[in-house]
Motif scaffolding. Structure first.
Motif, mmCIF file in Angstrom:
data_model
loop_
_atom_site.group_PDB
_atom_site.id
_atom_site.type_symbol
_atom_site.label_atom_id
_atom_site.label_comp_id
_atom_site.label_asym_id
_atom_site.label_seq_id
_atom_site.Cartn_x
_atom_site.Cartn_y
_atom_site.Cartn_z
ATOM 1 N N GLY A 13 -5.331 -8.896 9.020
ATOM 2 C CA GLY A 13 -5.202 -8.224 7.824
ATOM 3 C C GLY A 13 -5.187 -8.944 6.553
ATOM 4 N N GLN A 14 -4.807 -8.380 5.629
ATOM 5 C CA GLN A 14 -4.956 -9.049 4.179
ATOM 6 C C GLN A 14 -4.133 -10.340 4.294
ATOM 7 O OE1 GLN A 14 -3.954 -7.830 -0.290
ATOM 8 N NE2 GLN A 14 -2.137 -8.202 0.827
ATOM 9 N N ASP A 15 -3.162 -10.566 4.449
ATOM 10 C CA ASP A 15 -2.012 -11.710 4.244
ATOM 11 C C ASP A 15 -2.443 -12.497 5.328
ATOM 12 O OD1 ASP A 15 -0.877 -10.079 2.680
ATOM 13 O OD2 ASP A 15 1.094 -10.346 3.587
ATOM 14 N N ARG A 35 -5.910 -6.761 17.649
ATOM 15 C CA ARG A 35 -5.694 -5.739 18.791
ATOM 16 C C ARG A 35 -7.056 -5.165 19.248
ATOM 17 N NH1 ARG A 35 -2.705 -0.731 16.590
ATOM 18 N NH2 ARG A 35 -3.492 -0.737 14.317
ATOM 19 N N ASP A 67 -1.407 -7.281 21.294
ATOM 20 C CA ASP A 67 -0.721 -5.885 20.600
ATOM 21 C C ASP A 67 0.710 -5.861 20.903
ATOM 22 O OD1 ASP A 67 -0.066 -3.231 20.289
ATOM 23 O OD2 ASP A 67 -1.958 -2.892 20.690
ATOM 24 N N LEU A 68 1.448 -5.693 19.691
ATOM 25 C CA LEU A 68 2.984 -5.842 19.407
ATOM 26 C C LEU A 68 3.523 -4.889 20.532
ATOM 27 C CD1 LEU A 68 4.044 -6.979 15.972
ATOM 28 C CD2 LEU A 68 3.169 -8.388 17.995
ATOM 29 N N LEU A 89 2.999 -11.218 11.053
ATOM 30 C CA LEU A 89 2.500 -10.415 10.014
ATOM 31 C C LEU A 89 2.022 -8.913 10.618
ATOM 32 C CD1 LEU A 89 0.466 -12.845 8.024
ATOM 33 C CD2 LEU A 89 2.863 -12.539 8.008
ATOM 34 N N ALA A 91 1.668 -5.502 11.761
ATOM 35 C CA ALA A 91 2.563 -4.045 11.419
ATOM 36 C C ALA A 91 1.475 -2.994 11.243
ATOM 37 C CB ALA A 91 3.469 -4.194 10.241
ATOM 38 N N SER A 93 1.408 -1.066 8.217
ATOM 39 C CA SER A 93 1.750 -1.503 7.239
ATOM 40 C C SER A 93 1.713 -0.363 6.003
ATOM 41 C CB SER A 93 1.221 -2.535 6.628
ATOM 42 O OG SER A 93 -0.373 -2.304 6.508
ATOM 43 N N TYR A 157 8.761 3.485 7.649
ATOM 44 C CA TYR A 157 8.397 2.148 7.521
ATOM 45 C C TYR A 157 9.363 1.151 7.175
ATOM 46 C CZ TYR A 157 6.016 -2.064 5.425
ATOM 47 O OH TYR A 157 5.875 -3.235 5.267
ATOM 48 N N LYS A 161 11.075 -2.087 9.072
ATOM 49 C CA LYS A 161 11.406 -3.152 8.562
ATOM 50 C C LYS A 161 12.548 -3.866 8.542
ATOM 51 C CE LYS A 161 6.993 -4.586 8.079
ATOM 52 N NZ LYS A 161 6.609 -5.989 8.644
ATOM 53 N N LEU A 184 9.006 -9.715 0.974
ATOM 54 C CA LEU A 184 7.973 -9.801 0.148
ATOM 55 C C LEU A 184 7.887 -8.261 -0.744
ATOM 56 C CD1 LEU A 184 7.696 -12.608 1.280
ATOM 57 C CD2 LEU A 184 5.102 -11.923 1.616
ATOM 58 N N HIS A 187 1.847 -7.185 -2.683
ATOM 59 C CA HIS A 187 1.026 -8.268 -3.060
ATOM 60 C C HIS A 187 -0.350 -7.817 -2.750
ATOM 61 C CE1 HIS A 187 3.046 -9.323 0.667
ATOM 62 N NE2 HIS A 187 1.839 -9.644 0.878
ATOM 63 N N ARG A 192 -7.216 -6.369 -0.116
ATOM 64 C CA ARG A 192 -6.029 -5.333 0.237
ATOM 65 C C ARG A 192 -6.772 -4.166 0.878
ATOM 66 N NH1 ARG A 192 -1.086 -3.984 1.214
ATOM 67 N NH2 ARG A 192 0.261 -3.463 -0.534
HETATM 68 P P1 NAP Z 1 -2.214 -5.350 6.940
HETATM 69 O O1 NAP Z 1 -3.358 -5.510 6.133
HETATM 70 O O2 NAP Z 1 -2.221 -4.175 7.254
HETATM 71 O O3 NAP Z 1 -2.544 -6.011 8.035
HETATM 72 C C1 NAP Z 1 -1.746 -5.641 9.252
HETATM 73 C C2 NAP Z 1 -2.203 -6.265 10.580
HETATM 74 O O4 NAP Z 1 -1.411 -5.988 11.644
HETATM 75 C C3 NAP Z 1 -3.727 -5.861 10.674
HETATM 76 O O5 NAP Z 1 -4.491 -6.525 11.162
HETATM 77 C C4 NAP Z 1 -3.450 -4.571 11.923
HETATM 78 O O6 NAP Z 1 -4.536 -4.752 12.907
HETATM 79 C C5 NAP Z 1 -2.261 -5.467 12.601
HETATM 80 N N1 NAP Z 1 -1.418 -4.539 13.671
HETATM 81 C C6 NAP Z 1 -1.146 -3.240 13.539
HETATM 82 N N2 NAP Z 1 -0.596 -2.814 14.538
HETATM 83 C C7 NAP Z 1 -0.697 -3.835 15.409
HETATM 84 C C8 NAP Z 1 -0.060 -3.779 16.799
HETATM 85 N N3 NAP Z 1 0.637 -2.928 17.427
HETATM 86 N N4 NAP Z 1 -0.191 -4.951 17.325
HETATM 87 C C9 NAP Z 1 -0.994 -6.115 16.840
HETATM 88 N N5 NAP Z 1 -1.313 -6.203 15.627
HETATM 89 C C10 NAP Z 1 -1.446 -5.073 14.800
HETATM 90 O O7 NAP Z 1 -0.882 -5.695 5.837
HETATM 91 P P2 NAP Z 1 -0.928 -6.909 5.296
HETATM 92 O O8 NAP Z 1 -0.729 -6.265 3.520
HETATM 93 O O9 NAP Z 1 -1.510 -8.106 5.519
HETATM 94 O O10 NAP Z 1 0.505 -7.358 5.429
HETATM 95 C C11 NAP Z 1 1.224 -8.197 6.354
HETATM 96 C C12 NAP Z 1 2.336 -8.013 6.858
HETATM 97 O O11 NAP Z 1 3.404 -8.105 5.630
HETATM 98 C C13 NAP Z 1 3.026 -6.523 7.471
HETATM 99 O O12 NAP Z 1 3.887 -6.923 8.302
HETATM 100 C C14 NAP Z 1 3.386 -5.724 6.123
HETATM 101 O O13 NAP Z 1 4.194 -4.618 6.724
HETATM 102 C C15 NAP Z 1 4.328 -6.769 5.522
HETATM 103 N N6 NAP Z 1 4.236 -6.803 4.115
HETATM 104 C C16 NAP Z 1 3.194 -6.379 3.275
HETATM 105 C C17 NAP Z 1 3.545 -6.424 2.119
HETATM 106 C C18 NAP Z 1 2.186 -6.177 0.910
HETATM 107 O O14 NAP Z 1 2.611 -5.726 -0.135
HETATM 108 N N7 NAP Z 1 0.971 -6.433 1.412
HETATM 109 C C19 NAP Z 1 4.597 -6.462 1.254
HETATM 110 C C20 NAP Z 1 5.744 -6.799 2.072
HETATM 111 C C21 NAP Z 1 5.539 -6.854 3.660
HETATM 112 P P3 NAP Z 1 -5.706 -3.372 12.728
HETATM 113 O O15 NAP Z 1 -6.588 -3.902 11.860
HETATM 114 O O16 NAP Z 1 -5.910 -3.458 14.327
HETATM 115 O O17 NAP Z 1 -4.768 -2.273 12.147
#
Ligand code: NAP
Ligand code: F7E
Length: 361
Positions: A13-15, A35, A67-68, A89, A91, A93, A157, A161, A184, A187, A192
């Motif tokens: 994912g992004q983060d 996954r 896979d979670l 990380l 989710a 999301s 969501y 969380k 957080l 971001h 993204r």
């Molecule tokens: P993201 O780009 O959507 O990355 C989330 C990752 O989780 C993806 O690689 C996704 O894989 C994986 N995932 C989804 N379902 C899963 C499952 N069942 N088992 C294992 N992996 C799974 O999100 P992000 O922006 O990087 O955010 C990272 C974390 O920070 C998330 O938990 C998000 O909720 C939290 N967060 C984000 C922000 C923000 O502004 N970015 C702010 C606060 C909190 P797939 O590609 O296969 O779907």
């Protein structure tokens, strides 16, 4: 250099991709979970896969399947790499989509962390656990929001969380585990996901400039967000995990802007007026909205010595430049192309379900 091993769930994912780069630069051995998908989504970490030879057992960077929603895969991942630190990380999301896929969002985002925490508790190892908590937990609580602000989530969501936040706390309090939350605020980055509003806008502008798109359809433009740069925020979460005691921290820029502001500030970089291109469509509006987020990150500043490096305006520029670059353009060449699109007053025929922004707001 550190000899620690970190396990990052959701590394693709992004983060996850920024955190992997940061930890590798600090000498960590990094293991990351992806996954199974019908087509692998590893674009954000492909450069790391190329840089390291996964066949080498000592390779500092490796991906593994987990896979979670599948506790055995979570256990396998933890047993196999025996991490010093776990950054959870992974989710579902997307807040808007969580209204449609509420059950799986809860399954992944709330039960998923429980499965990891429970596995770590059973191993008895001194692993440090980081939970990716979110400003969405504050929901309808008025800004500014800090660690003492009540949670009033507005979406499945947000609820998922909030549950994970408390489960993390419970493992800390009940079992003395090093389990911490980073709360957080939004971001963003050139990495993204395409269906989050900032990236949808910067990519949309790039497509408008090249003539691939004529209009950009969005939902609610009045919401305000505290947008920072994802790279800066990964430094913050690493510091949260290195702190001598487990704790919860708000991470934010302490600056807020509406979606309307973001439109104005990005379209104007190529000398276009966003009002000429943006349409409002109900399908992008949510059943309930988080109206305004503005973080108070004074605790992180004071205790972790963290503050963001990238400003809002630098973020707008960085994201738009990257989306233009992907189309072979620079900001300069995009401005030249955009000249042809500038029309002082234009009347368009809109489909019945689409309202021009000036009327919709
Ligand atoms: P993201 O780009 O959507 O990355 C989330 C990752 O989780 C993806 O690689 C996704 O894989 C994986 N995932 C989804 N379902 C899963 C499952 N069942 N088992 C294992 N992996 C799974 O999100 P992000 O922006 O990087 O955010 C990272 C974390 O920070 C998330 O938990 C998000 O909720 C939290 N967060 C984000 C922000 C923000 O502004 N970015 C702010 C606060 C909190 P797939 O590609 O296969 O779907
Ligand atoms: O929406 C409005 C939308 O989807 C921001 C996630 O990383 O941050 C993110 O959640 C705002 C909302 O992010 C469109 O209604 C208008 O008010 O970019 P977003 P988010 O919902 O704030 C939090 C902190 C997380 O934890 C999440 O994981 O923009 N908006 N029109 C739109 N949003 C989208 N996606 N698409 C539109 O067309």
């Amino acid at each position: 250099m550190s000899k620690k091993t970190a396990l990052i769930t959701g590394i693709a994912g992004q983060d996850g991709s920024y955190l992997a780069e940061l930890l590798l630069s600090k000498g960590y051995t990094v293991r990351g979970t992806v996954r199974r998908a019908s087509y692998p989504h590893t674009e954000r970490v492909d450069h790391l896969l190329k840089a390291y030879d996964e066949r080498d057992p000592q390779c500092p960077f490796k991906l593994m399947y987990a896979d979670l929603t599948d506790v055995s895969s979570v256990r396998n991942a933890i047993e196999e790499c025996q991490p010093d630190e776990v950054y959870n990380l992974a989710a579902q999301s997307h807040v808007g989509i969580s209204f449609i896929t509420g059950e799986s969002t809860l399954e992944i985002n709330a039960l998923g962390p429980y499965r990891i925490l429970d596995t770590l508790r059973r191993t008895g190892a001194k692993t440090r656990y980081y939970q990716a908590s979110s400003s969405e937990m504050f929901g309808a609580s008025p800004p500014p929001q800090n660690e003492s602000t009540p949670f009033l989530p507005q979406s499945p969501y947000g609820v998922s969380k909030t549950t994970a936040f408390y489960l993390t706390r419970v493992h800390r309090v009940a079992y003395g585990m090093f389990a911490c939350n980073g709360i957080l605020f939004n971001h963003e980055s050139p990495r993204r996901g395409l269906n989050f509003v900032t990236r949808k806008i910067t990519r949309g502008i790039a497509s408008i400039v090249t003539g691939e798109m004529q209009t950009l359809a969005l939902g609610n433009l009045d919401a305000k967000r505290d947008w920072g740069f994802a790279g800066d925020y990964m430094e913050a979460i690493w510091r949260i995990v290195q702190h001598h005691e487990p704790d919860d921290f708000v991470i934010a820029t302490e600056d807020t802007h509406s979606i309307r502001d973001f439109l104005k500030d990005t379209f104007s970089l190529v000398d276009l007026d966003w009002n000429d291109f943006v349409m409002c469509e109900d399908r992008y509006k949510r059943p309930a909205e988080v109206p305004a987020l503005l973080g108070d990150a004074s605790k992180a500043r004071r205790i972790l010595g963290w503050k963001p490096k990238t400003t809002y305006r630098e973020l707008c520029q960085m994201m738009l430049e990257s989306d233009l670059r992907a189309k072979g353009l620079t900001m300069e060449s995009a401005r030249v192309l955009a000249q042809k699109l500038r029309k002082p007053s234009r009347t368009r025929a809109y489909p019945a379900n689409v309202v021009p922004m000036a009327k919709a707001s």
